[in-house]
Design a protein around this motif. Structure first.
Motif, PDB file in Angstrom:
ATOM      1  N   LEU A   8       2.890  -2.146  -2.182  1.00  0.00           N
ATOM      2  CA  LEU A   8       3.011  -0.720  -2.060  1.00  0.00           C
ATOM      3  C   LEU A   8       1.660  -0.353  -1.437  1.00  0.00           C
ATOM      4  CD1 LEU A   8       4.947   0.688  -5.083  1.00  0.00           C
ATOM      5  CD2 LEU A   8       5.832  -0.762  -2.991  1.00  0.00           C
ATOM      6  N   ILE A   9       1.592  -0.123  -0.079  1.00  0.00           N
ATOM      7  CA  ILE A   9       0.269  -0.125   0.439  1.00  0.00           C
ATOM      8  C   ILE A   9       0.057   1.331   0.802  1.00  0.00           C
ATOM      9  CG2 ILE A   9      -1.149  -0.601   2.744  1.00  0.00           C
ATOM     10  CD1 ILE A   9      -0.450  -2.970   0.744  1.00  0.00           C
ATOM     11  N   PRO A  10      -0.938   2.090   0.349  1.00  0.00           N
ATOM     12  CA  PRO A  10      -1.150   3.527   0.767  1.00  0.00           C
ATOM     13  C   PRO A  10      -1.968   3.621   1.980  1.00  0.00           C
ATOM     14  CG  PRO A  10      -2.849   2.845  -0.610  1.00  0.00           C
ATOM     15  CD  PRO A  10      -1.747   1.512  -0.707  1.00  0.00           C
ATOM     16  N   GLY A  88       4.995  -6.047   2.734  1.00  0.00           N
ATOM     17  CA  GLY A  88       4.005  -4.622   2.465  1.00  0.00           C
ATOM     18  C   GLY A  88       5.017  -3.651   2.604  1.00  0.00           C
ATOM     19  N   LEU A  89       4.966  -2.455   1.936  1.00  0.00           N
ATOM     20  CA  LEU A  89       5.523  -1.163   2.218  1.00  0.00           C
ATOM     21  C   LEU A  89       4.809  -0.171   2.387  1.00  0.00           C
ATOM     22  CD1 LEU A  89       8.357   0.623   2.079  1.00  0.00           C
ATOM     23  CD2 LEU A  89       7.993   1.092  -0.411  1.00  0.00           C
ATOM     24  N   ILE A  90       4.805   0.522   3.647  1.00  0.00           N
ATOM     25  CA  ILE A  90       3.797   1.675   4.119  1.00  0.00           C
ATOM     26  C   ILE A  90       4.822   2.794   4.449  1.00  0.00           C
ATOM     27  CG2 ILE A  90       2.165   2.195   5.655  1.00  0.00           C
ATOM     28  CD1 ILE A  90       1.554  -0.907   6.369  1.00  0.00           C
ATOM     29  N   ALA A 119      -0.839  -0.439  -5.101  1.00  0.00           N
ATOM     30  CA  ALA A 119      -2.210  -0.652  -4.542  1.00  0.00           C
ATOM     31  C   ALA A 119      -2.787   0.962  -4.748  1.00  0.00           C
ATOM     32  CB  ALA A 119      -2.288  -0.842  -3.184  1.00  0.00           C
ATOM     33  N   VAL A 120      -3.991   1.071  -4.876  1.00  0.00           N
ATOM     34  CA  VAL A 120      -4.748   2.147  -4.969  1.00  0.00           C
ATOM     35  C   VAL A 120      -4.912   3.056  -3.626  1.00  0.00           C
ATOM     36  CG1 VAL A 120      -6.632   3.500  -5.916  1.00  0.00           C
ATOM     37  CG2 VAL A 120      -5.915   1.627  -7.198  1.00  0.00           C
ATOM     38  N   GLY A 121      -4.489   4.201  -3.652  1.00  0.00           N
ATOM     39  CA  GLY A 121      -4.888   5.002  -2.516  1.00  0.00           C
ATOM     40  C   GLY A 121      -4.481   6.569  -2.705  1.00  0.00           C
ATOM     41  N   PRO A 122      -4.835   7.297  -1.714  1.00  0.00           N
ATOM     42  CA  PRO A 122      -4.445   8.853  -1.794  1.00  0.00           C
ATOM     43  C   PRO A 122      -3.284   9.384  -2.263  1.00  0.00           C
ATOM     44  CG  PRO A 122      -4.819   8.221   0.509  1.00  0.00           C
ATOM     45  CD  PRO A 122      -4.880   7.011  -0.354  1.00  0.00           C
TER      46      PRO A 122
END
Length: 235
Positions: A8-10, A88-90, A119-122
Protein backbone atom coordinates in the motif's frame (compact mmCIF):
# COMPACT_ATOMS: atom_id res chain seq x y z
CA UNK A 1 0.63 -17.20 -4.03
CA UNK A 2 2.21 -17.28 -0.58
CA UNK A 3 5.17 -15.08 -1.66
CA UNK A 4 2.94 -12.48 -3.25
CA UNK A 5 2.52 -9.14 -1.53
CA UNK A 6 0.31 -6.11 -1.95
CA UNK A 7 2.18 -2.95 -0.98
CA UNK A 8 0.00 0.00 0.00
CA UNK A 9 1.97 2.96 -1.37
CA UNK A 10 1.06 6.43 -0.05
CA UNK A 11 1.22 9.42 -2.37
CA UNK A 12 1.53 13.14 -1.58
CA UNK A 13 -1.59 15.11 -0.66
CA UNK A 14 -0.57 17.92 -3.00
CA UNK A 15 1.96 18.75 -5.71
CA UNK A 16 4.99 18.89 -3.44
CA UNK A 17 8.03 16.68 -3.75
CA UNK A 18 7.33 13.08 -2.63
CA UNK A 19 10.51 13.11 -0.54
CA UNK A 20 9.02 15.91 1.59
CA UNK A 21 6.22 13.72 2.94
CA UNK A 22 7.12 10.09 2.18
CA UNK A 23 10.00 8.34 4.01
CA UNK A 24 13.01 7.26 1.98
CA UNK A 25 12.53 3.52 2.76
CA UNK A 26 9.14 3.72 1.02
CA UNK A 27 10.59 5.53 -1.98
CA UNK A 28 13.41 2.97 -2.12
CA UNK A 29 10.80 0.22 -2.32
CA UNK A 30 9.30 1.51 -5.56
CA UNK A 31 11.98 0.39 -8.07
CA UNK A 32 11.37 -3.23 -7.06
CA UNK A 33 7.67 -3.10 -8.01
CA UNK A 34 6.72 -3.44 -11.66
CA UNK A 35 2.94 -3.82 -11.36
CA UNK A 36 0.66 -1.15 -9.93
CA UNK A 37 -3.06 -0.92 -9.28
CA UNK A 38 -4.00 2.75 -9.32
CA UNK A 39 -7.00 5.01 -9.07
CA UNK A 40 -5.91 7.11 -12.06
CA UNK A 41 -3.04 6.15 -14.37
CA UNK A 42 -1.90 9.64 -15.33
CA UNK A 43 -1.67 10.76 -11.71
CA UNK A 44 0.17 7.59 -10.70
CA UNK A 45 2.67 7.91 -13.55
CA UNK A 46 3.40 11.50 -12.57
CA UNK A 47 3.88 10.56 -8.91
CA UNK A 48 6.18 7.63 -9.67
CA UNK A 49 8.23 9.74 -12.04
CA UNK A 50 8.78 12.38 -9.36
CA UNK A 51 9.44 9.66 -6.79
CA UNK A 52 12.56 8.46 -8.61
CA UNK A 53 11.33 6.29 -11.48
CA UNK A 54 11.62 8.92 -14.20
CA UNK A 55 12.76 7.24 -17.39
CA UNK A 56 11.40 3.85 -16.31
CA UNK A 57 7.65 4.51 -16.30
CA UNK A 58 7.07 2.74 -19.62
CA UNK A 59 8.53 -0.43 -18.09
CA UNK A 60 5.71 -0.54 -15.55
CA UNK A 61 2.30 -2.21 -15.76
CA UNK A 62 -0.75 -0.23 -14.62
CA UNK A 63 -4.27 -1.44 -13.81
CA UNK A 64 -7.14 0.83 -12.81
CA UNK A 65 -9.25 0.36 -9.69
CA UNK A 66 -11.61 3.25 -9.04
CA UNK A 67 -15.12 3.95 -7.81
CA UNK A 68 -16.57 2.62 -11.07
CA UNK A 69 -14.79 -0.75 -10.92
CA UNK A 70 -17.09 -3.76 -10.62
CA UNK A 71 -16.56 -6.64 -8.23
CA UNK A 72 -15.70 -8.85 -11.19
CA UNK A 73 -13.03 -6.38 -12.31
CA UNK A 74 -11.57 -6.28 -8.80
CA UNK A 75 -11.48 -10.08 -8.61
CA UNK A 76 -9.69 -10.20 -11.97
CA UNK A 77 -6.80 -8.29 -10.36
CA UNK A 78 -5.95 -11.40 -8.35
CA UNK A 79 -4.22 -12.75 -11.44
CA UNK A 80 -1.57 -10.04 -11.03
CA UNK A 81 -0.18 -11.93 -8.02
CA UNK A 82 0.46 -15.18 -9.89
CA UNK A 83 3.98 -16.53 -9.58
CA UNK A 84 4.71 -14.63 -6.38
CA UNK A 85 4.40 -11.24 -8.05
CA UNK A 86 4.33 -8.14 -5.84
CA UNK A 87 1.86 -5.36 -6.60
CA UNK A 88 1.72 -1.73 -5.47
CA UNK A 89 -1.60 -0.02 -4.72
CA UNK A 90 -1.68 3.77 -5.17
CA UNK A 91 -4.57 6.11 -4.42
CA UNK A 92 -5.08 9.57 -5.89
CA UNK A 93 -3.72 11.18 -2.72
CA UNK A 94 -2.62 10.06 0.73
CA UNK A 95 -3.08 6.55 2.03
CA UNK A 96 -4.57 3.82 -0.17
CA UNK A 97 -7.74 2.04 0.96
CA UNK A 98 -8.77 4.80 3.42
CA UNK A 99 -11.92 6.42 2.03
CA UNK A 100 -10.67 4.88 -1.19
CA UNK A 101 -11.88 2.12 -3.58
CA UNK A 102 -8.59 0.27 -3.13
CA UNK A 103 -10.04 -1.23 0.06
CA UNK A 104 -11.83 -3.80 -2.11
CA UNK A 105 -8.52 -5.21 -3.35
CA UNK A 106 -7.06 -5.26 0.17
CA UNK A 107 -10.04 -7.27 1.40
CA UNK A 108 -9.67 -9.71 -1.49
CA UNK A 109 -5.97 -10.21 -0.76
CA UNK A 110 -6.75 -11.13 2.84
CA UNK A 111 -9.33 -13.65 1.64
CA UNK A 112 -6.77 -15.33 -0.62
CA UNK A 113 -3.79 -15.35 1.73
CA UNK A 114 -1.84 -12.59 0.00
CA UNK A 115 0.26 -10.54 2.42
CA UNK A 116 -0.74 -6.88 2.71
CA UNK A 117 2.07 -4.46 3.57
CA UNK A 118 1.09 -0.88 4.52
CA UNK A 119 3.76 1.77 3.94
CA UNK A 120 4.14 5.01 5.89
CA UNK A 121 2.86 8.25 4.41
CA UNK A 122 0.56 11.25 4.86
CA UNK A 123 -3.04 10.89 6.02
CA UNK A 124 -5.14 14.05 5.84
CA UNK A 125 -7.57 12.55 8.37
CA UNK A 126 -4.97 11.88 11.06
CA UNK A 127 -3.01 15.07 10.37
CA UNK A 128 -6.16 17.15 10.73
CA UNK A 129 -7.12 15.38 13.97
CA UNK A 130 -3.61 15.87 15.37
CA UNK A 131 -3.71 19.59 14.64
CA UNK A 132 -7.32 20.23 15.65
CA UNK A 133 -7.08 20.22 19.42
CA UNK A 134 -10.31 18.21 19.49
CA UNK A 135 -10.78 14.83 21.18
CA UNK A 136 -8.15 12.46 19.82
CA UNK A 137 -9.11 9.68 22.23
CA UNK A 138 -12.51 9.10 20.70
CA UNK A 139 -13.32 10.00 17.11
CA UNK A 140 -15.22 8.77 14.06
CA UNK A 141 -14.58 9.23 10.36
CA UNK A 142 -17.98 9.55 8.70
CA UNK A 143 -16.77 10.28 5.18
CA UNK A 144 -19.23 12.11 2.97
CA UNK A 145 -22.66 13.30 4.06
CA UNK A 146 -25.61 14.08 1.73
CA UNK A 147 -25.01 16.86 -0.80
CA UNK A 148 -28.51 18.34 -0.88
CA UNK A 149 -29.02 21.09 1.67
CA UNK A 150 -32.02 19.74 3.66
CA UNK A 151 -30.50 16.25 4.03
CA UNK A 152 -27.06 17.68 4.72
CA UNK A 153 -28.32 19.92 7.51
CA UNK A 154 -30.18 16.99 9.03
CA UNK A 155 -27.01 14.89 8.90
CA UNK A 156 -25.00 17.68 10.55
CA UNK A 157 -27.50 17.89 13.39
CA UNK A 158 -27.24 14.12 13.91
CA UNK A 159 -23.44 14.27 13.93
CA UNK A 160 -23.50 17.11 16.44
CA UNK A 161 -25.93 15.16 18.63
CA UNK A 162 -23.69 12.07 18.51
CA UNK A 163 -20.61 14.13 19.27
CA UNK A 164 -22.25 15.72 22.31
CA UNK A 165 -23.61 12.41 23.61
CA UNK A 166 -20.28 10.58 23.77
CA UNK A 167 -17.67 13.39 23.49
CA UNK A 168 -16.61 12.10 20.08
CA UNK A 169 -14.90 14.10 17.33
CA UNK A 170 -16.67 13.72 13.99
CA UNK A 171 -14.42 13.83 10.91
CA UNK A 172 -15.88 14.39 7.46
CA UNK A 173 -14.84 15.31 3.95
CA UNK A 174 -16.53 16.70 0.87
CA UNK A 175 -15.97 16.90 -2.85
CA UNK A 176 -13.80 20.05 -3.18
CA UNK A 177 -16.26 22.08 -5.26
CA UNK A 178 -18.85 21.70 -2.47
CA UNK A 179 -16.50 22.72 0.38
CA UNK A 180 -17.85 26.24 0.75
CA UNK A 181 -21.51 25.22 0.62
CA UNK A 182 -20.90 22.57 3.30
CA UNK A 183 -19.07 25.10 5.45
CA UNK A 184 -21.97 27.55 5.06
CA UNK A 185 -24.45 24.87 6.13
CA UNK A 186 -22.27 24.06 9.15
CA UNK A 187 -22.36 27.68 10.29
CA UNK A 188 -26.11 27.93 9.82
CA UNK A 189 -26.94 24.56 11.42
CA UNK A 190 -24.50 23.77 14.24
CA UNK A 191 -24.73 25.19 17.75
CA UNK A 192 -22.72 28.40 18.35
CA UNK A 193 -20.69 26.61 21.03
CA UNK A 194 -19.73 23.61 18.87
CA UNK A 195 -16.07 23.55 17.91
CA UNK A 196 -15.35 23.25 14.21
CA UNK A 197 -11.96 22.60 12.62
CA UNK A 198 -11.20 23.41 8.99
CA UNK A 199 -8.01 21.74 7.69
CA UNK A 200 -7.09 22.75 4.15
CA UNK A 201 -4.34 21.55 1.78
CA UNK A 202 -2.38 19.76 4.49
CA UNK A 203 1.38 19.31 3.89
CA UNK A 204 1.23 21.95 1.12
CA UNK A 205 2.77 25.45 1.29
CA UNK A 206 -0.66 27.08 1.75
CA UNK A 207 -1.87 24.61 4.38
CA UNK A 208 -4.28 25.96 6.97
CA UNK A 209 -5.70 24.39 10.13
CA UNK A 210 -8.02 26.46 12.30
CA UNK A 211 -10.31 25.46 15.16
CA UNK A 212 -12.98 27.90 16.26
CA UNK A 213 -16.38 27.76 17.88
CA UNK A 214 -19.13 28.15 15.31
CA UNK A 215 -20.00 31.55 16.78
CA UNK A 216 -16.41 32.66 16.17
CA UNK A 217 -16.35 31.29 12.63
CA UNK A 218 -19.38 33.44 11.80
CA UNK A 219 -17.25 36.54 12.49
CA UNK A 220 -14.51 35.43 10.10
CA UNK A 221 -14.51 35.46 6.33
CA UNK A 222 -12.75 32.57 4.62
CA UNK A 223 -13.06 30.92 1.23
CA UNK A 224 -11.95 27.30 1.10
CA UNK A 225 -12.51 26.91 -2.60
CA UNK A 226 -11.72 23.68 -4.42
CA UNK A 227 -8.75 22.77 -2.23
CA UNK A 228 -8.77 19.39 -0.42
CA UNK A 229 -10.31 19.94 3.01
CA UNK A 230 -11.13 17.96 6.15
CA UNK A 231 -13.81 19.15 8.58
CA UNK A 232 -13.95 18.12 12.25
CA UNK A 233 -16.77 18.71 14.72
CA UNK A 234 -16.85 18.42 18.50
CA UNK A 235 -19.97 19.52 20.38
Amino acid sequence: MSESKLYLIPSPLGDGEPSDVIPSPVLNLLPGIKTFVVEEIRTARRFLSRAGLKGHIDELEFHVLNEHSTQREVEALLGLFDGGNCVGLISEAGLPAVADPGAALVALCHQHGIEVVPAVGPSSLMLSLMASGLNGQRFAFVGYIPAKTPERRSALRELEKRSAAVNETQILIETPYRNDSLFADMLSTLSPSTRLTVAVNLTCPDAMVRTRKVAQWKKESITIGKRPCVFLILA
